[in-house]
Motif scaffolding. Structure first.
Motif, PDB file in Angstrom:
ATOM      1  N   SER A 295      -3.628  17.341  -8.745  1.00  0.00           N
ATOM      2  CA  SER A 295      -4.844  17.330  -9.204  1.00  0.00           C
ATOM      3  C   SER A 295      -5.714  16.239  -8.273  1.00  0.00           C
ATOM      4  CB  SER A 295      -4.727  16.222 -10.556  1.00  0.00           C
ATOM      5  OG  SER A 295      -3.819  16.870 -11.270  1.00  0.00           O
ATOM      6  N   LEU A 296      -6.799  17.024  -7.819  1.00  0.00           N
ATOM      7  CA  LEU A 296      -7.770  16.221  -6.835  1.00  0.00           C
ATOM      8  C   LEU A 296      -8.374  15.200  -7.500  1.00  0.00           C
ATOM      9  CD1 LEU A 296      -8.568  18.868  -4.093  1.00  0.00           C
ATOM     10  CD2 LEU A 296      -7.418  16.884  -3.859  1.00  0.00           C
ATOM     11  N   THR A 297      -7.726  14.235  -7.993  1.00  0.00           N
ATOM     12  CA  THR A 297      -8.568  12.814  -8.616  1.00  0.00           C
ATOM     13  C   THR A 297      -8.653  12.211  -7.395  1.00  0.00           C
ATOM     14  OG1 THR A 297      -6.382  11.998  -8.799  1.00  0.00           O
ATOM     15  CG2 THR A 297      -7.311  13.379 -10.668  1.00  0.00           C
ATOM     16  N   THR A 298      -9.437  11.152  -7.960  1.00  0.00           N
ATOM     17  CA  THR A 298      -9.953  10.224  -6.823  1.00  0.00           C
ATOM     18  C   THR A 298      -8.800   9.162  -6.120  1.00  0.00           C
ATOM     19  OG1 THR A 298     -12.123   9.716  -8.076  1.00  0.00           O
ATOM     20  CG2 THR A 298     -11.512   8.095  -6.427  1.00  0.00           C
ATOM     21  N   PRO A 299      -7.643   8.918  -7.101  1.00  0.00           N
ATOM     22  CA  PRO A 299      -6.650   8.293  -6.614  1.00  0.00           C
ATOM     23  C   PRO A 299      -5.925   9.282  -5.250  1.00  0.00           C
ATOM     24  CG  PRO A 299      -6.793   7.731  -8.587  1.00  0.00           C
ATOM     25  CD  PRO A 299      -7.811   8.725  -8.584  1.00  0.00           C
ATOM     26  N   MET A 300      -5.934  10.455  -5.898  1.00  0.00           N
ATOM     27  CA  MET A 300      -5.417  11.551  -4.789  1.00  0.00           C
ATOM     28  C   MET A 300      -6.054  11.556  -3.542  1.00  0.00           C
ATOM     29  SD  MET A 300      -2.733  13.534  -4.085  1.00  0.00           S
ATOM     30  CE  MET A 300      -1.648  14.249  -4.997  1.00  0.00           C
ATOM     31  N   TRP A 301      -7.449  11.639  -3.732  1.00  0.00           N
ATOM     32  CA  TRP A 301      -8.091  11.634  -2.450  1.00  0.00           C
ATOM     33  C   TRP A 301      -7.830  10.413  -1.371  1.00  0.00           C
ATOM     34  CZ3 TRP A 301     -10.461  15.331  -0.097  1.00  0.00           C
ATOM     35  CH2 TRP A 301     -11.053  16.547  -0.939  1.00  0.00           C
ATOM     36  N   TYR A 302      -7.680   9.170  -2.309  1.00  0.00           N
ATOM     37  CA  TYR A 302      -7.409   8.081  -1.367  1.00  0.00           C
ATOM     38  C   TYR A 302      -5.964   8.209  -0.982  1.00  0.00           C
ATOM     39  CZ  TYR A 302     -11.487   5.447  -2.703  1.00  0.00           C
ATOM     40  OH  TYR A 302     -12.729   4.819  -2.469  1.00  0.00           O
ATOM     41  N   ALA A 303      -5.056   8.821  -1.759  1.00  0.00           N
ATOM     42  CA  ALA A 303      -3.581   8.916  -1.278  1.00  0.00           C
ATOM     43  C   ALA A 303      -3.777   9.828   0.118  1.00  0.00           C
ATOM     44  CB  ALA A 303      -2.576   9.535  -2.216  1.00  0.00           C
ATOM     45  N   LEU A 304      -4.360  10.942   0.027  1.00  0.00           N
ATOM     46  CA  LEU A 304      -4.528  11.919   1.325  1.00  0.00           C
ATOM     47  C   LEU A 304      -5.097  11.121   2.212  1.00  0.00           C
ATOM     48  CD1 LEU A 304      -5.300  15.196  -0.694  1.00  0.00           C
ATOM     49  CD2 LEU A 304      -3.127  14.454   0.043  1.00  0.00           C
ATOM     50  N   SER A 305      -6.195  10.593   2.107  1.00  0.00           N
ATOM     51  CA  SER A 305      -6.763   9.716   3.278  1.00  0.00           C
ATOM     52  C   SER A 305      -5.723   8.684   3.650  1.00  0.00           C
ATOM     53  CB  SER A 305      -8.041   8.735   2.749  1.00  0.00           C
ATOM     54  OG  SER A 305      -9.053   9.551   1.950  1.00  0.00           O
TER      55      SER A 305
ATOM     56  N   MET B   2      -2.572   9.203   4.050  1.00  0.00           N
ATOM     57  CA  MET B   2      -1.544   9.585   4.808  1.00  0.00           C
ATOM     58  C   MET B   2      -2.106  10.300   6.222  1.00  0.00           C
ATOM     59  SD  MET B   2       0.466  11.731   1.988  1.00  0.00           S
ATOM     60  CE  MET B   2       1.334  12.848   3.132  1.00  0.00           C
ATOM     61  N   VAL B   3      -3.344  10.458   6.271  1.00  0.00           N
ATOM     62  CA  VAL B   3      -3.982  10.882   7.582  1.00  0.00           C
ATOM     63  C   VAL B   3      -4.092   9.756   8.335  1.00  0.00           C
ATOM     64  CG1 VAL B   3      -6.129  11.980   8.886  1.00  0.00           C
ATOM     65  CG2 VAL B   3      -4.987  12.781   6.484  1.00  0.00           C
ATOM     66  N   LEU B   4      -4.840   8.543   7.710  1.00  0.00           N
ATOM     67  CA  LEU B   4      -5.162   7.353   8.624  1.00  0.00           C
ATOM     68  C   LEU B   4      -3.810   6.606   9.043  1.00  0.00           C
ATOM     69  CD1 LEU B   4      -8.235   6.100   6.368  1.00  0.00           C
ATOM     70  CD2 LEU B   4      -8.215   7.545   8.615  1.00  0.00           C
ATOM     71  N   PHE B   5      -2.736   6.532   8.082  1.00  0.00           N
ATOM     72  CA  PHE B   5      -1.448   5.917   8.570  1.00  0.00           C
ATOM     73  C   PHE B   5      -1.034   6.810   9.492  1.00  0.00           C
ATOM     74  CE2 PHE B   5       2.768   5.055   8.164  1.00  0.00           C
ATOM     75  CZ  PHE B   5       2.773   3.715   8.346  1.00  0.00           C
ATOM     76  N   THR B   6      -0.915   8.057   9.571  1.00  0.00           N
ATOM     77  CA  THR B   6      -0.433   8.492  10.571  1.00  0.00           C
ATOM     78  C   THR B   6      -0.919   8.270  11.973  1.00  0.00           C
ATOM     79  OG1 THR B   6       0.297  10.310   8.901  1.00  0.00           O
ATOM     80  CG2 THR B   6       0.552  10.915  11.339  1.00  0.00           C
ATOM     81  N   ILE B   7      -2.330   8.251  11.953  1.00  0.00           N
ATOM     82  CA  ILE B   7      -2.727   8.033  13.329  1.00  0.00           C
ATOM     83  C   ILE B   7      -2.768   6.572  13.622  1.00  0.00           C
ATOM     84  CG2 ILE B   7      -5.199   7.806  14.232  1.00  0.00           C
ATOM     85  CD1 ILE B   7      -6.141   9.931  12.410  1.00  0.00           C
ATOM     86  N   GLY B   8      -2.771   5.640  12.599  1.00  0.00           N
ATOM     87  CA  GLY B   8      -2.483   4.339  13.034  1.00  0.00           C
ATOM     88  C   GLY B   8      -1.015   4.068  13.403  1.00  0.00           C
ATOM     89  N   GLY B   9      -0.212   4.851  12.970  1.00  0.00           N
ATOM     90  CA  GLY B   9       1.192   4.691  13.247  1.00  0.00           C
ATOM     91  C   GLY B   9       1.604   5.202  14.396  1.00  0.00           C
TER      92      GLY B   9
ATOM     93  N   ALA C 195       0.943  -1.164  -0.091  1.00  0.00           N
ATOM     94  CA  ALA C 195      -0.032  -0.010  -0.148  1.00  0.00           C
ATOM     95  C   ALA C 195       0.910   1.146  -0.109  1.00  0.00           C
ATOM     96  CB  ALA C 195      -1.001  -0.102   1.251  1.00  0.00           C
ATOM     97  N   MET C 196       1.941   1.143   0.822  1.00  0.00           N
ATOM     98  CA  MET C 196       2.957   2.289   0.768  1.00  0.00           C
ATOM     99  C   MET C 196       3.429   2.632  -0.451  1.00  0.00           C
ATOM    100  SD  MET C 196       5.042   1.631   4.287  1.00  0.00           S
ATOM    101  CE  MET C 196       4.597   2.412   5.823  1.00  0.00           C
ATOM    102  N   GLY C 197       3.748   1.384  -1.288  1.00  0.00           N
ATOM    103  CA  GLY C 197       4.431   1.632  -2.752  1.00  0.00           C
ATOM    104  C   GLY C 197       3.163   2.267  -3.366  1.00  0.00           C
TER     105      GLY C 197
ATOM    106  N   SER D  93       9.066   4.271   8.574  1.00  0.00           N
ATOM    107  CA  SER D  93       7.790   4.701   8.255  1.00  0.00           C
ATOM    108  C   SER D  93       7.657   6.160   7.975  1.00  0.00           C
ATOM    109  CB  SER D  93       6.851   4.206   9.292  1.00  0.00           C
ATOM    110  OG  SER D  93       7.002   2.873   9.456  1.00  0.00           O
ATOM    111  N   ALA D  94       8.232   6.971   8.633  1.00  0.00           N
ATOM    112  CA  ALA D  94       8.176   8.332   8.916  1.00  0.00           C
ATOM    113  C   ALA D  94       8.893   8.772   7.719  1.00  0.00           C
ATOM    114  CB  ALA D  94       8.707   8.675  10.412  1.00  0.00           C
ATOM    115  N   VAL D  95       9.846   8.132   7.404  1.00  0.00           N
ATOM    116  CA  VAL D  95      10.861   8.444   5.874  1.00  0.00           C
ATOM    117  C   VAL D  95       9.831   8.687   4.929  1.00  0.00           C
ATOM    118  CG1 VAL D  95      12.443   7.748   4.411  1.00  0.00           C
ATOM    119  CG2 VAL D  95      13.195   7.783   6.730  1.00  0.00           C
ATOM    120  N   LYS D  96       8.902   7.625   4.729  1.00  0.00           N
ATOM    121  CA  LYS D  96       7.896   7.583   3.654  1.00  0.00           C
ATOM    122  C   LYS D  96       6.992   8.898   3.664  1.00  0.00           C
ATOM    123  CE  LYS D  96       8.105   2.689   3.159  1.00  0.00           C
ATOM    124  NZ  LYS D  96       8.302   2.440   1.668  1.00  0.00           N
ATOM    125  N   VAL D  97       6.403   8.817   4.915  1.00  0.00           N
ATOM    126  CA  VAL D  97       5.232   9.969   5.119  1.00  0.00           C
ATOM    127  C   VAL D  97       5.984  11.434   4.639  1.00  0.00           C
ATOM    128  CG1 VAL D  97       3.838  11.132   6.801  1.00  0.00           C
ATOM    129  CG2 VAL D  97       3.985   8.524   6.717  1.00  0.00           C
TER     130      VAL D  97
END
Lengths: 207, 566
Positions: free
Chosen positions: B354-364, B366-373, B272-274, B337-341
C-alpha cells in the motif's frame, strides 16, 4: 490453534516482579556510574603514563598523598559493613537494630567526608594548588568526583535511616534499603580502586 | 502459530475513555505518569526544537549562497555560532531523544502489552531533565552563545571567548542523563515486565531496536558526561588533562568524545531501523522476512558501535596499526546494516504494497540509508579518508545517515502512529506529496555536497573560492525545497487534528498489540490482558469498509491457524 488467554498475573501488578525490576534497574544505574568512573580512571592513566621528560608527574616539591586517606578508607569500609548489617537486620525483622545500624552508616559516611575534607585541607596548607600541576588537578578532581557521589548518597541514606526508625521496613518489604545498600557498596568499591590508582600514581619512578 | 484474539470486537463507542481525555487540566499533563502523555509531550518538545534547529540550518545555507558575507550582519563569528547551534540542537535535543523518548515512550509499553514502563516517575523525570537541558542551551545563548562546533573539541572549547560554553556543556550533561534514564527504563521494562506470552522472539522488531539503543545509551552516555565535566573544570581553572602544556593530552578528549558520540550515531539510527522494519512489513501486508536476523543485527550493531570510535580520528595522529584496526572494524558494521536492508527488500518482494505516506517514508529511508551507508565505506577507507576528512563529503555522508535515515524514519513513524496517538487520520495526498518534496529537496541539498566535498571544499568554512559557488547555490535551493516539504508535513498533520477523519483502531493492518487497542488508546492501554501471537502474521486481518480499518476475521484466523507459517 486455540486462542491463548492469559491467566498469569501481569508482572506490572506483582510486587515481587516490581522489586526484581527495581534491583535490575539499580544494577543498570550502577553499571552506568561504573562506566563513568572507569572512563575517569582511564583518563587519569593516560596522562599519568604520558612520558613527559620535563618533570616527573608529581612535582618534586609536591607532597605525597596524605595518610589520613587510610583512615577515611577505613571509615567508608566500616560504613559499607554497617549498611550491610542494616539490610540483614531488616530482613530478619529486627527493626531497632536496623535503625541503629542505619544511623551508624550515616555517621560513618559523614566521618568519611570529614576526613576527606581534612585531607584536602592538609594538602592545601602544604601549598598544593589545583592549578599547579596535573598531579594536584587529578587528585582534587577524582577525589572530589567520588565525594560528590557520597554526598549525593547521603540523601537516600537519611531517608533509609528515617524510615528504619519509624519501622517502615519489613522482611517482606526491604526495597528502599536494598537499593541504597547496593549504591553504598558500589561507592566503597569505587573508592578502593580510586585510592589504589591515585596512590600508585603518586609514586615517582626513582629519580 | 497464530493466536490473534478474534473474539474481542473493537468497539469505539463502548470505550469512550482515552488517554487524552482521561483527566483534564495543565497539571494532569505536567505531572502525568502515563507513558503515552510523556511520549506526546516529548514529541511536541522535540518538534519545536527541530523547527529551531532547522531555522539555523537555513541560515547557514543562505549565508553560503555567495562567498564572503551574504546575509547582512552575519560575520564569520556569527556564522560559527549558527552551525554550532544547528548541530548541537539537532543532535542532542532532536535526533537522540526523537525516536526512543517520543515514539518509543508512546508505543513501547503498548507493543509489549504492558501498562506502562518500569519506572513511570523516572520517566517523567527524564522529560524534565530534557527540558532543563534545553533551558541551559537557552541560557547559553543569553550569555553569548558558543562557537565550538557540536563536538566541543579541545583546546578550542577550553579557550574560545564565547560566553555560553559552560552553560551549554551543563545542558548537554543533563540531556545525557535524560537519555540514560530513558534507556534504563526501557531495558528494565523489556527484561522484567514482559507480560506472559510475550517472549523475546515475539517482540516487534521496533522493540528489539529500542532495546539495543537503550543498551548503548546506558553504557556510552556516562563517558560523555564525565568528559564534559572535565572540560568545564579545565575551562574554569585553565588547566586539565586535555591541556598539553601541563602534560595532558588533547587527543584524549577526542577518544572520550567519540567513544560516546560514535555509539550515539547508532542511538540515532537503530530506532529508525526498527521503525522501518514495522513500516515495511505492515504497509506491504507481508510477514517480515528474516525476523531473527533483523532482531539480532540490532544487537550486533550495538556491540560494533563501541569498537569503531577511532575512525573519527584517522588524521589525529593515531598509530597506523590503530587506524587499520578501526578501519577494518568500521567496515564490518556494513554487515548487520546490509542484513537489515536486504531483509526489508525481500519483505517488499511479492508483498501487497500500500503506497501510504509511511510506506513512502520507508522507501525514502531505504534509498537514503543505502547512499549514506555506502559513502561511509569511502570514509572508513584510510587512503580516501585522508582526502575526504573534514570536507563536505563527510557533511553529506552523515546527513544522509542522521537526517535522511534517522529523521526520515522518525517522521515516517510519526505518520504511522499518528492515528494511534491522536485518533485522527491525516490527508494521504498531502502526506505523500510532502514526503516526495522532502525526498527531492534532501537529495538536491546533500547529494550536491558529495561533489563539493570530493572537489575539496572544507566543512565549517564561512568563505570559499568562487569555483564552489554553483554547488553551494544548488545545495541551498535544495534546502529551501526541503523546508517547504517540512512545512507541508506540519500543515498536513496539524490540520488533521481539526478536520481529520476519525481513525479506526487498526487503520493500516498492523499485527502488533498497539493496533488491538482503540485509537487513541485508553488510559491503562488494555482492559484485559491482550493475547500475544506472531505480530507479523497479517493473514487473519480483513479490511472493513464501515470502520475504515482492518478487523480480525474469525474465518481467516481459523484458516491461518490451519496453515502455520513456521
Amino acid at each position: 490453534m486455540a486462542v491463548k488467554t492469559a491467566t498469569v498475573v501481569d508482572p506490572f501488578d506483582a510486587p515481587r516482579a516490581r522489586h526484581a525490576a527495581g534491583v535490575f534497574g539499580m544494577w543498570l544505574f550502577l553499571i552506568t556510574l561504573g562506566v563513568l568512573f572507569v572512563a575517569t580512571i582511564l583518563g587519569y592513566l593516560v596522562v599519568r603514563l604520558n612520558p613527559d621528560p620535563a618533570e616527573p608527574f608529581r612535582p618534586l616539591d609536591a607532597p605525597g598523598l596524605p595518610h589520613l586517606l587510610l583512615l577515611s578508607t577505613g571509615a567508608l569500609m566500616a560504613s559499607s559493613a554497617a549498611m550491610h548489617g542494616t539490610v540483614r537486620a531488616i530482613r530478619q525483622g529486627l527493626q531497632r537494630r536496623a535503625a541503629r545500624l542505619a544511623g551508624l552508616t550515616l555517621a560513618l559516611a559523614i566521618g568519611f567526608l570529614s576526613l576527606q575534607a581534612w585531607a584536602w585541607l592538609d594538602l592545601w596548607r602544604a601549598e598544593l594548588r589545583i592549578e599547579d600541576s596535573l598531579y594536584a588537578w587529578t587528585f582534587y578532581v577524582l577525589t572530589g568526583l567520588h565525594a560528590a557521589h557520597v554526598i549525593g548518597g547521603l540523601v537516600p541514606l537519611v531517608v533509609v535511616w528515617w524510615r528504619a526508625r519509624s519501622g517502615r521496613y519489613s522482611p517482606e518489604h526491604p526495597e528502599g534499603a536494598v537499593y541504597c545498600a547496593m549504591y553504598w557498596h558500589f561507592l566503597d568499591a569505587v573508592w578502593l580502586v580510586l585510592y589504589a590508582t591515585l596512590w600508585l600514581g603518586s609514586l615517582n619512578a626513582a629519580a | 502459530m497464530t493466536t490473534i484474539d478474534a473474539s474481542r470486537p473493537i468497539d469505539l463507542a463502548s470505550r469512550p475513555d482515552n488517554y487524552l481525555t482521561h483527566t483534564r487540566g495543565f497539571l494532569s499533563w505536567a505531572l502525568t505518569l502515563d507513558h503515552k502523555r510523556i511520549g506526546v509531550m516529548y514529541m511536541a518538545a522535540v518538534l519545536v526544537s527541530f523547527f529551531v534547529g532547522g531555522v539555523f540550518a537555513l541560515l547557514v545555507r543562505t549565508e553560503l549562497l555567495t562567498p564572503g558575507q551574504t546575509i547582512p550582519g552575519v560575520t564569520a563569528d556569527v556564522y560559527n555560532q549558527f552551525f554550532t547551534l544547528h548541530g548541537a540542537i539537532m543532535v542532542f535535543l532532536v535526533i537522540i531523544p526523537s525516536i526512543p523518548a517520543a515514539l518509543g515512550n508512546f508505543v513501547l509499553p503498548i507493543m509489549l502489552g504492558a501498562k506502562d514502563v518500569a519506572f513511570p516517575r523516572l520517566n517523567l523525570g527524564s522529560f524534565y531533565l530534557w527540558l532543563a537541558g534545553a533551558a541551559f542551551t537557552l541560557v547559553s545563548l543569553a550569555m553569548g552563545g558558543f562557537d565550538t562546533g557540536w563536538t566541543f573539541y579541545t583546546p578550542y572549547s577550553t579557550t574560545t571567548t564565547t560566553g555560553g560554553v559552560i552553560p551549554v556543556l551543563f545542558g548537554v550533561f543533563i540531556l545525557g542523563f535524560s537519555s540514560i534514564f530513558t534507556g534504563m527504563n526501557f531495558v528494565v521494562t523489556v527484561h522484567k515486565l514482559r507480560p506472559p506470552g510475550m517472549t523475546w522472539f515475539r517482540m516487534p522488531l521496533f522493540l528489539w531496536a529500542i532495546y539495543a539503543t537503550a543498551i548503548i545509551q546506558v553504557l556510552a552516555t556516562p563517558v560523555l558526561a564525565i568528559t564534559l565535566m572535565l572540560v568545564v573544570i579545565e575551562r574554569t581553572i585553565n588547566i586539565g588533562i586535555f591541556d598539553p602544556s601541563m602534560g595532558g593530552d588533547p587527543v584524549l578528549f577526542q577518544h572520550f568524545f567519540w567513544f560516546y558520540s560514535h555509539p550515539a550515531v547508532y542511538i540515532m539510527i537503530l530506532p529508525a531501523m526498527g521503525i522501518i522494519s514495522e513500516l515495511i512489513s505492515v504497509h506491504a501486508h507481508r510477514h517480515i522476512f528474516g525476523y531473527k536476523f533483523i532482531a539480532l543485527s540490532s544487537i550486533a550493531i550495538a556491540i560494533f558501535s563501541f569498537l569503531v570510535w577511532g575512525h573519527h580520528m584517522f588524521t589525529s595522529g593515531q598509530s597506523p596499526l590503530m587506524n587499520t584496526l578501526f578501519s577494518l572494524i568500521s567496515f564490518s558494521v556494513a554487515i548487520p546494516s546490509a542484513v537489515k536492508v536486504f531483509n526489508w527488500l525481500t519483505t517488499l518482494y511479492k508483498g501487497n504494497i500500500s503506497l501510504t505516506t509511511p510506506m513512502w517514508y520507508a522507501l525514502s529511508f531505504m534509498v537514503l540509508f543505502t547512499i549514506g551507508g555506502l559513502t561511509g565505506i569511502h570514509l572508513a577507507t584510510l587512503n580516501t579518508d585522508v582526502h575526504l576528512h573534514d570536507t563536505y563529503f563527510v557533511v553529506a555522508h552523515f546527513h544522509y545517515v542522521m537526517m535522511g535515515s534517522a529523521l526520515i524514519g522518525m517522521i515516517g513513524g510519526l505518520h504511522h502512529w499518528w492515528p494511534k496517538m491522536t485518533g485522527k487520520m491525516y490527508s494521504e495526498k498531502l502526506g505523500t506529496a510532502a514526503c516526495i518534496i522532502i525526498f527531492i529537496g534532501f537529495n538536491v541539498t546533500f547529494f550536491t555536497q558529495f561533489y563539493l566535498g570530493a572537489k575539496g571544499m572544507p566543512r565549517r568554512y564561512y568563505d570559499y573560492l568562487p569555483e564552489y559557488q554553483t554547488y553551494h547555490v544548488i545545495s541551498t535551493i535544495g534546502s529551501y525545497i526541503m523546508a517547504s516539504g517540512f512545512f507541508l508535513t506540519a500543515y498536513c498533520l496539524l490540520s488533521s487534528l481539526y478536520s481529520g477523519r476519525k481513525a479506526a483502531a487498526n487503520p493500516w493492518g498492523g499485527g502488533s498489540l498497539e493496533w488491538q487497542c482503540t485509537s487513541p488508546p485508553p488510559h491503562d492501554n488494555f482492559a484485559v490482558q491482550p493475547s500475544v501471537g506472531d505480530c507479523y502474521d497479517f493473514r487473519a486481518l480483513r479490511w472493513d469498509e464501515t470502520t475504515q480499518g482492518y478487523v480480525n476475521d474469525p474465518a481467516l484466523a481459523a484458516e491461518a491457524a490451519r496453515n502455520p507459517l513456521h
